[in-house]
Design an enzyme around this catalytic site. Sequence first.
Site, PDB file in Angstrom:
ATOM      1  N   HIS A  43      -1.501 -13.161   4.382  1.00  0.00           N
ATOM      2  CA  HIS A  43      -2.435 -12.273   5.356  1.00  0.00           C
ATOM      3  C   HIS A  43      -3.863 -12.764   5.929  1.00  0.00           C
ATOM      4  CE1 HIS A  43       1.156  -9.700   3.100  1.00  0.00           C
ATOM      5  NE2 HIS A  43       1.132  -9.853   4.169  1.00  0.00           N
ATOM      6  N   ARG A  82       9.496  -2.697   1.729  1.00  0.00           N
ATOM      7  CA  ARG A  82       9.780  -2.042   2.887  1.00  0.00           C
ATOM      8  C   ARG A  82      11.617  -0.975   1.870  1.00  0.00           C
ATOM      9  NH1 ARG A  82       9.247  -4.426   7.844  1.00  0.00           N
ATOM     10  NH2 ARG A  82      10.073  -5.528   6.847  1.00  0.00           N
ATOM     11  N   CYS A  86       0.851  -1.005   0.000  1.00  0.00           N
ATOM     12  CA  CYS A  86      -0.046  -0.141   0.148  1.00  0.00           C
ATOM     13  C   CYS A  86       1.329   1.774  -0.013  1.00  0.00           C
ATOM     14  CB  CYS A  86      -1.246  -0.405   1.385  1.00  0.00           C
ATOM     15  SG  CYS A  86      -1.865  -1.573   1.550  1.00  0.00           S
ATOM     16  N   ASP A 136       5.307 -10.860   9.076  1.00  0.00           N
ATOM     17  CA  ASP A 136       5.503 -11.006   7.371  1.00  0.00           C
ATOM     18  C   ASP A 136       6.534  -9.045   7.874  1.00  0.00           C
ATOM     19  OD1 ASP A 136       5.545 -10.596   4.882  1.00  0.00           O
ATOM     20  OD2 ASP A 136       3.682  -9.840   4.904  1.00  0.00           O
ATOM     21  N   CYS A 182      17.075   0.283   4.576  1.00  0.00           N
ATOM     22  CA  CYS A 182      14.896   0.678   5.108  1.00  0.00           C
ATOM     23  C   CYS A 182      15.715   0.376   6.852  1.00  0.00           C
ATOM     24  CB  CYS A 182      14.386  -0.267   5.306  1.00  0.00           C
ATOM     25  SG  CYS A 182      12.768  -0.708   5.422  1.00  0.00           S
ATOM     26  N   TYR A 190      -4.179 -13.181  -4.862  1.00  0.00           N
ATOM     27  CA  TYR A 190      -3.809 -13.260  -3.006  1.00  0.00           C
ATOM     28  C   TYR A 190      -4.197 -14.107  -1.775  1.00  0.00           C
ATOM     29  CZ  TYR A 190      -3.060  -9.313   0.965  1.00  0.00           C
ATOM     30  OH  TYR A 190      -2.215  -8.733   1.629  1.00  0.00           O
ATOM     31  N   CYS A 221       6.143   3.328   7.025  1.00  0.00           N
ATOM     32  CA  CYS A 221       4.929   3.691   6.185  1.00  0.00           C
ATOM     33  C   CYS A 221       3.552   2.745   6.302  1.00  0.00           C
ATOM     34  CB  CYS A 221       5.980   2.725   5.069  1.00  0.00           C
ATOM     35  SG  CYS A 221       6.905   0.928   5.986  1.00  0.00           S
TER      36      CYS A 221
HETATM   37  C1  LIG Z   1       3.322  -0.080   3.417  1.00  0.00           C
HETATM   38  C2  LIG Z   1       3.171  -1.695   3.598  1.00  0.00           C
HETATM   39  C3  LIG Z   1       1.860  -2.015   3.009  1.00  0.00           C
HETATM   40  C4  LIG Z   1       1.738  -3.026   2.537  1.00  0.00           C
HETATM   41  N1  LIG Z   1       0.630  -3.788   2.075  1.00  0.00           N
HETATM   42  C5  LIG Z   1       0.594  -5.027   1.617  1.00  0.00           C
HETATM   43  C6  LIG Z   1      -0.770  -5.439   0.366  1.00  0.00           C
HETATM   44  O1  LIG Z   1      -1.418  -4.410   0.505  1.00  0.00           O
HETATM   45  N2  LIG Z   1      -1.011  -6.904   0.258  1.00  0.00           N
HETATM   46  C7  LIG Z   1       0.027  -7.136   0.329  1.00  0.00           C
HETATM   47  O2  LIG Z   1      -0.270  -8.618   0.313  1.00  0.00           O
HETATM   48  N3  LIG Z   1       1.070  -7.332   1.033  1.00  0.00           N
HETATM   49  C8  LIG Z   1       1.472  -5.548   2.238  1.00  0.00           C
HETATM   50  N4  LIG Z   1       2.386  -5.906   2.518  1.00  0.00           N
HETATM   51  C9  LIG Z   1       3.621  -6.996   2.959  1.00  0.00           C
HETATM   52  C10 LIG Z   1       4.119  -7.058   1.667  1.00  0.00           C
HETATM   53  O3  LIG Z   1       3.904  -7.026   1.101  1.00  0.00           O
HETATM   54  C11 LIG Z   1       5.645  -7.476   2.618  1.00  0.00           C
HETATM   55  O4  LIG Z   1       5.067  -8.878   2.130  1.00  0.00           O
HETATM   56  C12 LIG Z   1       6.416  -7.276   4.188  1.00  0.00           C
HETATM   57  O5  LIG Z   1       6.601  -5.820   3.865  1.00  0.00           O
HETATM   58  C13 LIG Z   1       7.613  -8.600   3.902  1.00  0.00           C
HETATM   59  O6  LIG Z   1       8.340  -7.206   3.090  1.00  0.00           O
HETATM   60  P1  LIG Z   1      10.076  -6.616   3.348  1.00  0.00           P
HETATM   61  O7  LIG Z   1      10.574  -7.030   4.143  1.00  0.00           O
HETATM   62  O8  LIG Z   1      10.181  -6.601   1.860  1.00  0.00           O
HETATM   63  O9  LIG Z   1       8.819  -5.418   3.816  1.00  0.00           O
HETATM   64  C14 LIG Z   1       2.330  -4.042   2.879  1.00  0.00           C
HETATM   65  C15 LIG Z   1       4.439  -3.875   3.390  1.00  0.00           C
HETATM   66  C16 LIG Z   1       4.222  -2.358   3.543  1.00  0.00           C
HETATM   67  C17 LIG Z   1       4.961  -1.636   4.041  1.00  0.00           C
HETATM   68  S1  SF4 Z   2       9.360   3.596   7.040  1.00  0.00           S
HETATM   69 FE1  SF4 Z   2      10.994   2.918   8.506  1.00  0.00          FE
HETATM   70  S2  SF4 Z   2      10.230   0.532   7.469  1.00  0.00           S
HETATM   71 FE2  SF4 Z   2       9.415   1.122   6.328  1.00  0.00          FE
HETATM   72  S3  SF4 Z   2      10.674   1.953   4.135  1.00  0.00           S
HETATM   73 FE3  SF4 Z   2      10.745   3.574   5.357  1.00  0.00          FE
HETATM   74  S4  SF4 Z   2      12.473   3.169   6.947  1.00  0.00           S
HETATM   75 FE4  SF4 Z   2      11.981   1.004   5.862  1.00  0.00          FE
END
Ligand SMILES: Cc1cc2nc3c(=O)[nH]c(=O)nc-3n(C[C@H](O)[C@H](O)[C@H](O)COP(=O)(O)O)c2cc1C
Ligand code: SF4
Lengths: 730, 265
Positions: A173, A323, A31, A268, A346, A170, A352
Amino acid sequence: MARDSKHDILFEPIQIGPKVLRNRFYQVPHCIGAGSDKPGFQAANRSLKVEGGWAAVNTEYLSIHPESDDTHRLSARLWDEGDVRNLRAMTDAVHKHDGLCGVEMWYGGSHAPCMESRCTPRGPSQYASEFETMTYCKEMDLDDIQMVQGYYVDAAKRARDAGFDIVYVYGAHSYLPLQFLSPYYNKRTDGYGGSLENRARFWIETLEKVKQAVGDDCAIATRFAVDTLIADAGVEVERDALKFVKLADDFVDVWDVNVGDIAEWGEDAGPSRFYLQGHQLPWQRFIKQVSKKPVLGVGRFTDPDKMAEVIRSGQLDIIGAARPSIADPFLPEKINQGRVDDIRTCIGCNVCISRWEIGGPPMICTQNATSGEEYRRGWHPEKFPKAGSDDSFLVVGSGPSGSECARVLMERGYTVHLVDSGEKIGGSTNSIATLPGLGEWGYHRDYREVQLDKLVKKNKDSQIALGVKPLTVDDCLEYGADKIVIATGASWNTDGNNALTHDPVEGIDTSTPTHLTPEQVLEGSKPIGKKVLILNCDPYYMAPSLAQKLTEDGHQVTVASGVSLGNYMHFTLEAPNMHRMMHELGIEVIGDVWASKAEANRIQLYPIFGDGYRREYRGPGKLPRRENTHFDWHEFDSLVVCTGRHSNTELYEGLKTRKDEWAENDVKGVYVIGDAWAPKLMADATFDGQRLAREIELDDPQHPKPYRREVAVWGAPHMPGDTFEIEYES
Amino acid sequence: MKILVPVKQVGIIDEDYEIRDDGKNVDVDFLDYEINEWDNYSWELALNLQETYGEAVEIVPLTVGPDEAEDVLLNCLAKGGERGIRVWDDALVDSDSMAIAQVIAKVAEHENADYVLTGTLSSDHSFAATGMCVAGLLNWAHAAVVSKVDITPDAQQITVNRELEAGIEEEITVESPAVLSIQLGINEPRYASLRGIKQAKAKPVEVMSHKDFGLTDAEVGEMGSLSKVRKMYAPEHSQAELIEGTVAEQAKRIAEIVKELKGDT
Ligand SMILES: Cc1cc2nc3c(=O)[nH]c(=O)nc-3n(C[C@H](O)[C@H](O)[C@H](O)COP(=O)(O)O)c2cc1C
Ligand code: SF4
């Protein structure tokens, strides 16, 4: 510089169904607060990442039908032609940079409260959502199943028509397909419940139908939480996920695998406080053992060595990131150019995410102040407009705000002197990063430190002056700068002043030996006794972090809180494990209390709802309720006063009151940013610094100029060909 | 009283660098430049003296170096002082401490300096010799590695503390005129203000050649040097390895390494 050969593997193309990813960097759905209603924001944010090297980008979760309406939270939608038109802005922009573009087709079941559409969601059985506990779904009969699968197919066709290359079903979650798969939700006894094969049926049929409808044009992806982390009450990777992957493999072109559910989706999107890079691999790594298709996975992958290792060792084929792509949209390109030290890593604070959790506001990022500002303010994270004058700058304070301001001013070509009394760039970040689990927050400082060191070498008139005596008003006036930016931060209140009473607490005084501010605790400047009481009125991390630190240091800690303890940590997904930690460490929490007075070794607390619930007018000077009569003394050796903050305004106010001397000292302007302006999130302080540096040529740069708004336009109907007049049924 | 402060622009080596084709120095493409750290302290000492005694003290920064080296003079002049001197000539390339000292000594005579304050050493070549060579050439009193000093105008003798091994200090008296090489930590060097940086650009820097002082080409450069670089190279480092994995995996890897080292693979 050239790319390090050990990262070459990250740049090998890979086929997914009818499409090819040009490299292994993949922005998973996340998102941003754009959805389908802010098409400019959506198009700019995602296409920028493709410009920065990501092979594919996705929308956030995308509702396939009004029955899956997440209002107040903001999803994308693909309900009709109006949404197709708006999302086309994103696919067009992404394709200009040769990236692939995906949608994450979402049906929420009872997790979607349908507050806008007022529909009734459907699910495999009837239950109240553990996430939206007011919302129940209707148990689907066989007609319902056909209908809802039809929604997926129709939405997939609209997605293809809007130009998308990847279409997701999807099921992570805890959304609908997983609700069928998981015995935690699915209590059916027909062909869609019971055995794993039966529970998998809904998902597999849906995939099959979607593939049949759009599979020639689009890659079919599915997002799958391979373990819901509640052992055999839900989905377990070795028991269930491997079987499911085998059953569904033929209908999937790429697997996107993670762990967890929706109510605790911080498992997650793991905050750095609790989880390291790659924390999901112990579960994710199983999938490649049974699938013939490419597997992608997330895990806050920020380090290219780790990414390459994960692929080389056969745990994943593609690096998924949410992220890391937010904090640095140019991460792949920087790796490609061998500029690894330029990566804005990050920090794992999940600010976020907090904006989505709050429901609606555009995403912000602590590290990347341009995040969410791509379209509405026209900010590119790696490009800066040239300086509009020869003005030179004195920036006082190198915390998040001052260091960001100095960095962006230097990037723009201005001459800047950044001055701090600390020995290191970073201001308060330097001590915050010493709190338990917050070490990675130091990346905020590290990025700016590295960049400033490089920038200062490019302009020999610029300078970073650390460890200097705090500047006085006279020092600033005489410094010879055309413009002065004050970024002196904020301090914790020393007298118990707080958000509830807006007054000090009688007797609290952190200049005495037994009362301490959080800064004094972090500096270790005062002895702390065995029995510690933290008086808290701050809604974020400081009180829980200090409680953890002090307990781990051997103190016996009680927190008395006037506000919900660590409330904002619900939004950053840190709350569940924070509560587990507090419980495990035996930290006592006294909630809903405030303090009437304090002495050297005891404090008097009262329940904030201790006054009468009946309200009546009782005349001037009288409370319109019965007064509280319940007071309790609590003893301590040391009291930590975590009640609120105040800006360090001395320098700014001193300069303002001597405005008549500015001209004779050739000072054209004095500005205040960050916590010195008003205490705020680190993300917002960083934003202040970036904004002032970008808008410094305005007549009044202290105050932001209007940004470009994206709103429904009167006279322009959402559906092509529709009308917009007020009309009633007749 | 006049104080001459020789300052040097030193090269800072990038993480990745290459050695020049002749194998005698680092390729300049891989260098950033800045003022030698020690010289910030000697210049600060001069600034402090000037602030204490006002007009009775003149302080002059000097550098021996090409056009680009003028930055270090601007650096100094941004903090104080009214003028600077830069000496350069292509014949000065590859001068060692002695050859540079020839030039500094001549400038000191020419300027009628009472003190020459150098840094204890320069961070690039670390000879720690220039200051003492200057003293030898001028036949002045000298003290190296000075950690404390009390200079007053017109004093015939000054007291200085020298830093010795193991934290031991030695207090000695030195006749004026003298050459002192100044150690880090003797004071807290200030930063230049923007006003100072702007003003420095208007301050005169006199550019001269060794010939202006009657030195011949044979007395400077490689010919005038007592030492010669034969070869510059990075010594081989031993190979460290981070051993990861379970305890058993780590033990296995350690056993392998031991075998490899013993040569019986
Ligand atoms: C701001 C934000 C919004 C997210 N919205 C969704 C979403 O709409 N659908 C989804 O499957 N995962 C969503 N996620 C989860 C991410 O897709 C991902 O699984 C999770 O952040 C772990 O990945 P990362 O460690 O690379 O951030 C969101 C994550 C973040 C940070
Ligand atoms: S707000 Fe924090 S957790 Fe999210 S992307 Fe930026 S640094 Fe990473």
